[in-house]
Design a protein around this motif. Structure first.
Motif, PDB file in Angstrom:
ATOM      1  N   HIS A 287       1.296   2.118  -3.577  1.00  0.00           N
ATOM      2  CA  HIS A 287       0.086   2.742  -4.120  1.00  0.00           C
ATOM      3  C   HIS A 287      -0.093   4.158  -3.577  1.00  0.00           C
ATOM      4  O   HIS A 287      -0.609   5.038  -4.268  1.00  0.00           O
TER       5      HIS A 287
ATOM      6  N   THR B  10       0.837  -1.207   0.000  1.00  0.00           N
ATOM      7  CA  THR B  10       0.000   0.000   0.000  1.00  0.00           C
ATOM      8  C   THR B  10       0.869   1.253   0.000  1.00  0.00           C
ATOM      9  O   THR B  10       0.432   2.306  -0.476  1.00  0.00           O
TER      10      THR B  10
ATOM     11  N   LYS C  37      -5.177  -0.774  -4.039  1.00  0.00           N
ATOM     12  CA  LYS C  37      -4.611  -2.026  -3.538  1.00  0.00           C
ATOM     13  C   LYS C  37      -5.468  -3.221  -3.953  1.00  0.00           C
ATOM     14  O   LYS C  37      -4.955  -4.320  -4.213  1.00  0.00           O
TER      15      LYS C  37
ATOM     16  N   GLU D  17      -2.304  -3.543   5.598  1.00  0.00           N
ATOM     17  CA  GLU D  17      -1.871  -4.878   5.164  1.00  0.00           C
ATOM     18  C   GLU D  17      -1.894  -5.853   6.347  1.00  0.00           C
ATOM     19  O   GLU D  17      -0.896  -6.457   6.716  1.00  0.00           O
TER      20      GLU D  17
END
Length: 533
Positions: A176, A173, A205, A264
């Motif tokens: 991103h 992430t 994600k 995550e």
């Protein structure tokens, strides 16, 4: 005697051509032939180049030369002569093309370094310079550097942008976060911009289009609460979102899925807070010519409540901007005697204490007053670290890795909101990318009555106190002040029937229009409060 490698700057070559000899630094000499250099591993080559190449900006400014070792003289340092140069080796294809247009066509110019090697060297040097910027920004605000594991992950994340690559669902992430470097037109300005962009990272994600966020319950909620969210500091705004979502178990579950996606599954603690602050502070600093003190109060508030997130976001900002972008601002706070004026970054910060406002003329009653004034307890008691909010009363604990993987694509930000929510969705103004409109005074410590998606409808008795038109009649001779106070009241979304004397007094205090130093009321306050007589 063999030919060895020497690092030379183009300006030095010009002097060498003009004056036939030049003194160089000893660390520019690499005691290897070019053939021996090419036999080394890429890691060894990068280490040698990093130690020997000076800082440069354009690829033709520095190059390698093959130089006859016996021709090196010494006079308080190594001396090169023109006759000792055997060949020139550009750093890259771009450097070779630029050099070819500036050098004597009779010079012996070899092929440049391998493109893969040069790219790895550039990435390594970029990392070192960015690492230095992150360290200095953390040092300036007196927070420790993040753990090396996080720094390594963030370095990997930035390589996508440096190499003009796009991350996918298998990438972090953080990757991103860096990649999502635009603000679509459906995202309004203010605190709300940062929190929506943080949620968009979750969409990326999950390999979803970011515009799908507009069909989510999260988006509908923050748009509906835009005035409340934008009227607070970012930390308070995020705490407000946390508290509101806690009121509805279904929405709490969805919001937790969003946070779990961003983190995550717990790898990056408080990722929603971290990502929101990154976008918010990055924009503030960029808009103000990379002045790293412009968002000082926001940084210090975050540091006060969550020093670990503050450490990470400051390092991320320094790493993203790199030292050459923010060095001027950092140096302005240095103690260098070169500077005529010494600037000090005052890091003293603590939550403001606010006390309950009581009216002498009216009896307060919860039944008669639907407006909840955010002044009832001190901020020190009211504001908790967001990590505490996330851990308390959590009936929806994070699932095991198996369950998280199963539910990953259900992160709601779910794209199937009810028909009723679609009908209630507020139209959004177009995003202004260049310059925000002049801001108006808002009051972060005054709330609207709870009436959002996540809370139950509150039935209250409203007593109409006055209209704005009546207020304007009273203050018609004070047009400048009238415009200021009316716009402020309207901006916070308070209805005419909801304005109490306490709220008006608080507005006057925030505008510094309430009391004189001797304790007496100011003229504007006297005139304004006549509406309650």
């Amino acid at each position: 005697m063999k030919n060895i490698i020497v690092i030379l700057q183009r300006a030095e070559l010009n002097y060498l051509i003009k004056y036939d000899s030049i003194r160089i630094a000893s660390d520019r000499i690499i005691n290897l032939t070019y053939e021996e250099f090419k036999q080394l591993s890429d890691k060894q080559k990068i280490a040698i180049l990093q130690n020997s190449l000076p800082i440069y900006e354009q690829e033709h400014e520095v190059f390698l030369i093959e130089y006859h070792a016996n021709s090196i003289g010494y006079d308080n340092g190594p001396i090169l002569e023109f006759k000792g140069i055997y060949s020139l080796i550009p750093l890259s294809e771009i450097g070779a093309r630029l050099l070819s247009s500036k050098l004597n066509t009779d010079f012996n110019v070899l092929k440049p370094l391998e493109s893969k090697l040069y790219k790895s060297f550039i990435n390594n040097r970029s990392h070192l310079l960015r690492y230095k910027a992150g360290q200095q920004l953390c040092s300036l605000y007196q927070v420790p550097n993040p753990k090396e594991e996080f720094i390594t992950d963030f370095k990997t994340a930035t390589l996508f942008q440096l190499n003009e690559a796009t991350p996918n669902g298998n990438d972090s992430t953080l990757a991103h976060l860096i990649d999502f470097n635009i603000t679509p037109s459906f995202i309004p300005e203010g605190n709300i911009e940062a929190v929506i962009k943080a949620a968009c990272v979750g969409m990326k994600k999950l390999n979803k289009e970011v515009d799908q966020i507009t069909r989510s319950t999260f988006y509908s909620f923050v748009i509906k609460e835009k005035s409340a969210i934008n009227s607070k500091t970012l930390y308070k705004a995020i705490q407000y979102i946390e508290e509101k979502t806690d009121l509805d178990n279904e929405e709490k579950t969805r919001f937790n899925k969003l946070k779990n996606t961003l983190s995550e599954n717990g790898k990056y603690a408080n990722a929603f807070l971290l990502f929101s602050y990154f976008y918010f502070l990055k924009k503030q600093i960029e808009k103000n010519d990379y002045n790293i003190s412009i968002a000082k109060d926001d940084i210090l508030e975050l540091k006060h409540y969550d020093s670990e997130v503050a450490s990470k976001v400051l390092f991320m900002l320094g790493y993203t901007f790199s030292i050459q972008t923010i060095s001027k601002s950092i140096q302005s706070f240095s103690k260098s005697r070169l500077l005529k004026t010494q600037k000090n970054l005052d890091l003293d910060w603590s939550p403001k204490e606010v006390v309950e406002l009581k009216s002498e003329n009216k009896k307060s009653s919860q039944e008669e007053k639907p407006v909840v004034v955010d002044l009832l307890i001190k901020e020190k008691q009211n504001l908790k670290p967001l990590s505490d909010l996330q851990n308390s009363n959590d009936k929806t604990k994070l699932k095991t890795n198996e369950e998280s993987t199963k539910d990953k694509n259900e992160f709601d930000v779910d794209t199937s909101t009810s028909k009723q929510l679609e009908e209630e969705k507020t139209p959004i103004e177009n995003k202004i990318n260049e310059e925000a409109p002049p801001s108006i005074v808002t009051f972060s410590n005054i709330k609207k009555p709870d009436s959002d998606l996540f809370s139950k409808n509150i039935k209250t008795k409203n007593k109409s106190l006055f209209t704005f038109q009546e207020f304007e009649n009273i203050l018609k001779k004070r047009k400048s002040f009238l415009s200021k106070i009316v716009n402020a009241l309207k901006a916070i979304g308070i209805q005419e029937s909801e304005i109490t004397e306490e709220i008006l007094i608080k507005c006057l205090e925030d505008l510094d229009e309430y009391k004189k130093q001797n304790g007496g009321l100011k003229v504007n306050a006297k005139e304004s409060l006549k509406i309650f007589e």
